[in-house]
Design a protein around this motif. Sequence first.
Motif, PDB file in Angstrom:
ATOM      1  N   HIS A  78      43.485  52.516  37.304  1.00 38.94           N
ATOM      2  CA  HIS A  78      42.072  52.724  37.623  1.00 38.94           C
ATOM      3  C   HIS A  78      41.229  52.152  36.492  1.00 38.94           C
ATOM      4  CE1 HIS A  78      38.401  55.485  38.114  1.00 38.94           C
ATOM      5  NE2 HIS A  78      38.403  54.644  39.125  1.00 38.94           N
ATOM      6  N   ALA A  79      40.338  51.230  36.802  1.00 42.12           N
ATOM      7  CA  ALA A  79      39.526  50.569  35.790  1.00 42.12           C
ATOM      8  C   ALA A  79      38.040  50.767  36.064  1.00 42.12           C
ATOM      9  CB  ALA A  79      39.855  49.077  35.733  1.00 42.12           C
ATOM     10  N   ILE A  80      37.288  51.074  35.020  1.00 42.51           N
ATOM     11  CA  ILE A  80      35.830  51.124  35.076  1.00 42.51           C
ATOM     12  C   ILE A  80      35.322  50.209  33.970  1.00 42.51           C
ATOM     13  CG2 ILE A  80      33.772  52.585  34.914  1.00 42.51           C
ATOM     14  CD1 ILE A  80      35.482  54.978  35.634  1.00 42.51           C
ATOM     15  N   GLY A  81      34.516  49.222  34.320  1.00 47.61           N
ATOM     16  CA  GLY A  81      34.047  48.290  33.299  1.00 47.61           C
ATOM     17  C   GLY A  81      32.908  47.432  33.797  1.00 47.61           C
ATOM     18  N   ASP A  82      32.659  46.352  33.089  1.00 44.69           N
ATOM     19  CA  ASP A  82      31.593  45.423  33.428  1.00 44.69           C
ATOM     20  C   ASP A  82      31.833  44.850  34.823  1.00 44.69           C
ATOM     21  OD1 ASP A  82      29.310  43.563  32.303  1.00 44.69           O
ATOM     22  OD2 ASP A  82      30.759  42.266  33.318  1.00 44.69           O
ATOM     23  N   THR A  83      30.811  44.867  35.644  1.00 44.27           N
ATOM     24  CA  THR A  83      30.952  44.412  37.034  1.00 44.27           C
ATOM     25  C   THR A  83      31.451  42.976  37.119  1.00 44.27           C
ATOM     26  OG1 THR A  83      29.225  45.921  37.790  1.00 44.27           O
ATOM     27  CG2 THR A  83      29.714  44.029  39.198  1.00 44.27           C
ATOM     28  N   LEU A  84      30.902  42.100  36.276  1.00 44.56           N
ATOM     29  CA  LEU A  84      31.311  40.702  36.304  1.00 44.56           C
ATOM     30  C   LEU A  84      32.761  40.553  35.871  1.00 44.56           C
ATOM     31  CD1 LEU A  84      30.663  37.725  36.723  1.00 44.56           C
ATOM     32  CD2 LEU A  84      29.794  37.649  34.370  1.00 44.56           C
ATOM     33  N   ASP A  85      33.157  41.243  34.796  1.00 42.30           N
ATOM     34  CA  ASP A  85      34.536  41.139  34.307  1.00 42.30           C
ATOM     35  C   ASP A  85      35.531  41.600  35.369  1.00 42.30           C
ATOM     36  OD1 ASP A  85      33.666  40.190  31.888  1.00 42.30           O
ATOM     37  OD2 ASP A  85      33.788  42.132  30.858  1.00 42.30           O
ATOM     38  N   LEU A  86      35.250  42.733  35.996  1.00 44.30           N
ATOM     39  CA  LEU A  86      36.186  43.258  36.988  1.00 44.30           C
ATOM     40  C   LEU A  86      36.219  42.387  38.239  1.00 44.30           C
ATOM     41  CD1 LEU A  86      35.724  47.134  36.743  1.00 44.30           C
ATOM     42  CD2 LEU A  86      37.386  45.674  35.619  1.00 44.30           C
ATOM     43  N   THR A  87      35.069  41.819  38.613  1.00 46.29           N
ATOM     44  CA  THR A  87      35.048  40.922  39.772  1.00 46.29           C
ATOM     45  C   THR A  87      35.872  39.674  39.504  1.00 46.29           C
ATOM     46  OG1 THR A  87      32.844  41.728  40.385  1.00 46.29           O
ATOM     47  CG2 THR A  87      33.561  39.639  41.337  1.00 46.29           C
ATOM     48  N   ARG A  88      35.724  39.114  38.303  1.00 42.59           N
ATOM     49  CA  ARG A  88      36.506  37.935  37.937  1.00 42.59           C
ATOM     50  C   ARG A  88      37.992  38.249  37.936  1.00 42.59           C
ATOM     51  NH1 ARG A  88      34.570  36.720  32.338  1.00 42.59           N
ATOM     52  NH2 ARG A  88      36.052  34.990  32.431  1.00 42.59           N
ATOM     53  N   PHE A  89      38.359  39.407  37.388  1.00 41.38           N
ATOM     54  CA  PHE A  89      39.775  39.768  37.346  1.00 41.38           C
ATOM     55  C   PHE A  89      40.324  39.981  38.759  1.00 41.38           C
ATOM     56  CE2 PHE A  89      43.275  42.870  36.906  1.00 41.38           C
ATOM     57  CZ  PHE A  89      44.113  42.121  36.091  1.00 41.38           C
ATOM     58  N   HIS A  90      39.520  40.613  39.619  1.00 39.46           N
ATOM     59  CA  HIS A  90      39.964  40.814  41.001  1.00 39.46           C
ATOM     60  C   HIS A  90      40.178  39.469  41.695  1.00 39.46           C
ATOM     61  CE1 HIS A  90      39.401  41.806  45.359  1.00 39.46           C
ATOM     62  NE2 HIS A  90      40.258  42.754  45.027  1.00 39.46           N
ATOM     63  N   ASP A  91      39.311  38.504  41.400  1.00 41.10           N
ATOM     64  CA  ASP A  91      39.477  37.175  41.988  1.00 41.10           C
ATOM     65  C   ASP A  91      40.799  36.543  41.526  1.00 41.10           C
ATOM     66  OD1 ASP A  91      37.093  37.418  43.285  1.00 41.10           O
ATOM     67  OD2 ASP A  91      35.935  36.236  41.841  1.00 41.10           O
ATOM     68  N   ILE A  92      41.137  36.734  40.248  1.00 37.91           N
ATOM     69  CA  ILE A  92      42.401  36.193  39.726  1.00 37.91           C
ATOM     70  C   ILE A  92      43.586  36.859  40.411  1.00 37.91           C
ATOM     71  CG2 ILE A  92      43.859  36.032  37.668  1.00 37.91           C
ATOM     72  CD1 ILE A  92      41.294  35.783  36.013  1.00 37.91           C
ATOM     73  N   VAL A  93      43.494  38.182  40.601  1.00 34.33           N
ATOM     74  CA  VAL A  93      44.570  38.916  41.272  1.00 34.33           C
ATOM     75  C   VAL A  93      44.758  38.382  42.693  1.00 34.33           C
ATOM     76  CG1 VAL A  93      45.224  41.177  42.206  1.00 34.33           C
ATOM     77  CG2 VAL A  93      44.327  41.004  39.883  1.00 34.33           C
ATOM     78  N   CYS A  94      43.658  38.187  43.391  1.00 32.11           N
ATOM     79  CA  CYS A  94      43.742  37.673  44.767  1.00 32.11           C
ATOM     80  C   CYS A  94      44.327  36.265  44.795  1.00 32.11           C
ATOM     81  CB  CYS A  94      42.358  37.682  45.418  1.00 32.11           C
ATOM     82  SG  CYS A  94      41.708  39.341  45.730  1.00 32.11           S
ATOM     83  N   ALA A  95      43.948  35.425  43.817  1.00 31.28           N
ATOM     84  CA  ALA A  95      44.475  34.063  43.763  1.00 31.28           C
ATOM     85  C   ALA A  95      45.982  34.081  43.512  1.00 31.28           C
ATOM     86  CB  ALA A  95      43.766  33.263  42.665  1.00 31.28           C
ATOM     87  N   GLU A  96      46.440  34.961  42.620  1.00 32.65           N
ATOM     88  CA  GLU A  96      47.875  35.078  42.357  1.00 32.65           C
ATOM     89  C   GLU A  96      48.606  35.565  43.607  1.00 32.65           C
ATOM     90  OE1 GLU A  96      49.733  34.197  39.973  1.00 32.65           O
ATOM     91  OE2 GLU A  96      48.354  33.738  38.344  1.00 32.65           O
ATOM     92  N   ALA A  97      47.978  36.489  44.332  1.00 35.61           N
ATOM     93  CA  ALA A  97      48.595  36.993  45.564  1.00 35.61           C
ATOM     94  C   ALA A  97      48.729  35.877  46.595  1.00 35.61           C
ATOM     95  CB  ALA A  97      47.772  38.145  46.127  1.00 35.61           C
ATOM     96  N   GLU A  98      47.704  35.035  46.697  1.00 37.66           N
ATOM     97  CA  GLU A  98      47.779  33.894  47.611  1.00 37.66           C
ATOM     98  C   GLU A  98      48.899  32.943  47.190  1.00 37.66           C
ATOM     99  OE1 GLU A  98      46.292  33.447  50.330  1.00 37.66           O
ATOM    100  OE2 GLU A  98      44.375  34.513  50.346  1.00 37.66           O
ATOM    101  N   ALA A  99      49.032  32.725  45.878  1.00 43.42           N
ATOM    102  CA  ALA A  99      50.078  31.831  45.377  1.00 43.42           C
ATOM    103  C   ALA A  99      51.461  32.385  45.684  1.00 43.42           C
ATOM    104  CB  ALA A  99      49.904  31.620  43.873  1.00 43.42           C
ATOM    105  N   LEU A 100      51.641  33.688  45.537  1.00 47.29           N
ATOM    106  CA  LEU A 100      52.933  34.304  45.860  1.00 47.29           C
ATOM    107  C   LEU A 100      53.276  34.084  47.328  1.00 47.29           C
ATOM    108  CD1 LEU A 100      52.727  37.681  43.894  1.00 47.29           C
ATOM    109  CD2 LEU A 100      54.229  35.760  43.399  1.00 47.29           C
ATOM    110  N   GLY A 101      52.267  34.192  48.184  1.00 47.83           N
ATOM    111  CA  GLY A 101      52.493  33.974  49.606  1.00 47.83           C
ATOM    112  C   GLY A 101      52.912  32.554  49.897  1.00 47.83           C
ATOM    113  N   SER A 102      52.268  31.586  49.229  1.00 50.02           N
ATOM    114  CA  SER A 102      52.602  30.177  49.470  1.00 50.02           C
ATOM    115  C   SER A 102      53.990  29.837  48.947  1.00 50.02           C
ATOM    116  CB  SER A 102      51.564  29.271  48.799  1.00 50.02           C
ATOM    117  OG  SER A 102      51.603  29.425  47.389  1.00 50.02           O
ATOM    118  N   LEU A 103      54.510  30.654  48.017  1.00 52.23           N
ATOM    119  CA  LEU A 103      55.856  30.420  47.470  1.00 52.23           C
ATOM    120  C   LEU A 103      56.935  31.132  48.268  1.00 52.23           C
ATOM    121  CD1 LEU A 103      55.058  30.720  43.650  1.00 52.23           C
ATOM    122  CD2 LEU A 103      55.590  28.630  44.927  1.00 52.23           C
ATOM    123  N   GLY A 104      56.532  31.785  49.373  1.00 49.83           N
ATOM    124  CA  GLY A 104      57.527  32.392  50.251  1.00 49.83           C
ATOM    125  C   GLY A 104      57.596  33.899  50.236  1.00 49.83           C
ATOM    126  N   ASP A 105      56.745  34.556  49.444  1.00 47.89           N
ATOM    127  CA  ASP A 105      56.738  36.023  49.430  1.00 47.89           C
ATOM    128  C   ASP A 105      56.130  36.495  50.757  1.00 47.89           C
ATOM    129  OD1 ASP A 105      56.208  38.761  49.016  1.00 47.89           O
ATOM    130  OD2 ASP A 105      56.037  38.456  46.856  1.00 47.89           O
TER     131      ASP A 105
END
Length: 457
Positions: free
Chosen positions: A214-241
């Motif tokens: 559970h994270a509480i922090g700067d809105t921009l920082d958390l939004t950027r991190f969430h975008d990175i998480v989503c991008a990694e999730a998309e990459a895992l899917g393209s690799l066959g996950d």
Amino acid sequence: MTSTAQDSDPEVVDLADASVRGLLEQAAECEAVMREAAVHQLRIAYEWAVAHPVVDAAETPHGPVLPSVLEAPETLGGAGTPAVAAFTAEPLAVACGIAPTAATALLADALDLHHRLPVLWDQTQAGLVAVWKARRVAFRTRDLSLDAALWVDRQTAGRVGSLGLGALDRLIAEAAARVDGEPLAEKEKRQRSEWDVKLNHRDPSQGGATSELHAIGDTLDLTRFHDIVCAEAEALGSLGDDDSFEVRKAKALGVIADAQARLDLTSLLDQDTSPEDQTQLRRRLIERRDAKVRLYLHASLADVVAGTSGAVGTVEGLGPVTLAQIKDWAGRSRLTIQPVLHVATEDTWSVDRHDPPPRMTEQVVLRDPTCVFPWCSHPSRHADLDHIEPYEDPDEGGPPGQTRPDNLAPLCRRHHRAKTTGRWSYQRTAPGTYLWTGPAALTALVTPTGTITLPTS
């Protein structure tokens, strides 16, 4: 006179032959009874709070005697509610068989409803609003001023009972925003103090292989991190996950953590930094890269050696985890597993000093994983180690060997204070088992498997 289980057991109703309509009628009746019981519990909590007012300083020939720091009064509710004496929540917690934190919340909500939300309290007593909704409003408005809480109470009158959780929270937020005069900049500054990242482990009965971050922090920082998480999730899917996108997002956190640990940040050190500071910073960066997770594993040695299929161990702070899951974790992260050996008899070694040595501390913490006050779940690794029989200075006649495992028990700071003031006392009856005695002759037995409230005579 002590009541027996036979005297207090409710009459068991056979429902096997009940009609569909009959079952629904009984379900509705149960709901009505539980609602009234919940309202009555709030009434009791309020009366308990006002029965424990803050005691004024006692006048003596030498002036007023103030309560000790250990017994400082507590303000549980919001502005406009009376403070209560120290440790008011603990007897109520033991009587109800709930955690002290839950009893504190019950008292705070009861005080707020009486003094800050009187319209809502009247509607709750009339059965128009469920208790959980009323308590939700009390919690959500606790930081408002008294005038603001009263305004919210008037504005939401008649609307709380028909709303679901999300709509209820929005209604409270909108009403509070209209009356809360705090400048936005000040609110943002205050909220910054709440920034934190917390790792929460779920109920051990559900297994220890899943936790929450559970994270509480700067809105921009958390939004950027969430975008990175989503991008990694998309990459895992393209690799066959082929897991779902939601599961891949959770798995992406591990991918990001591994990548971050492999980064060599020593090249970013400022060349103008002194050699001593650079050496210290390099050491910290290396320690960061080599950081390990330490798990304390309680498991059968035979299962560990044989690799028994489906074998389960217990990890401190997590609960039951399959050994297969432990093996999987060890294979993809820097993991240190500390096996815990349980012996039939407790080691009775001792030292002639107040503070126990690290090995003794570890022994007590592994024996008692939480604070040993009734229903307290505070981790023992972050608690005080209390001398059950108070420590006496050897220079003033204290006996030798007072600091030993069977005279030590973990207590969180609050319950250490409660014991020190004399409001509560306890004794050890067996390894990991403690008999507590408190106000109003309350007694409870804390065992390795849970807490039992004992009947009063």
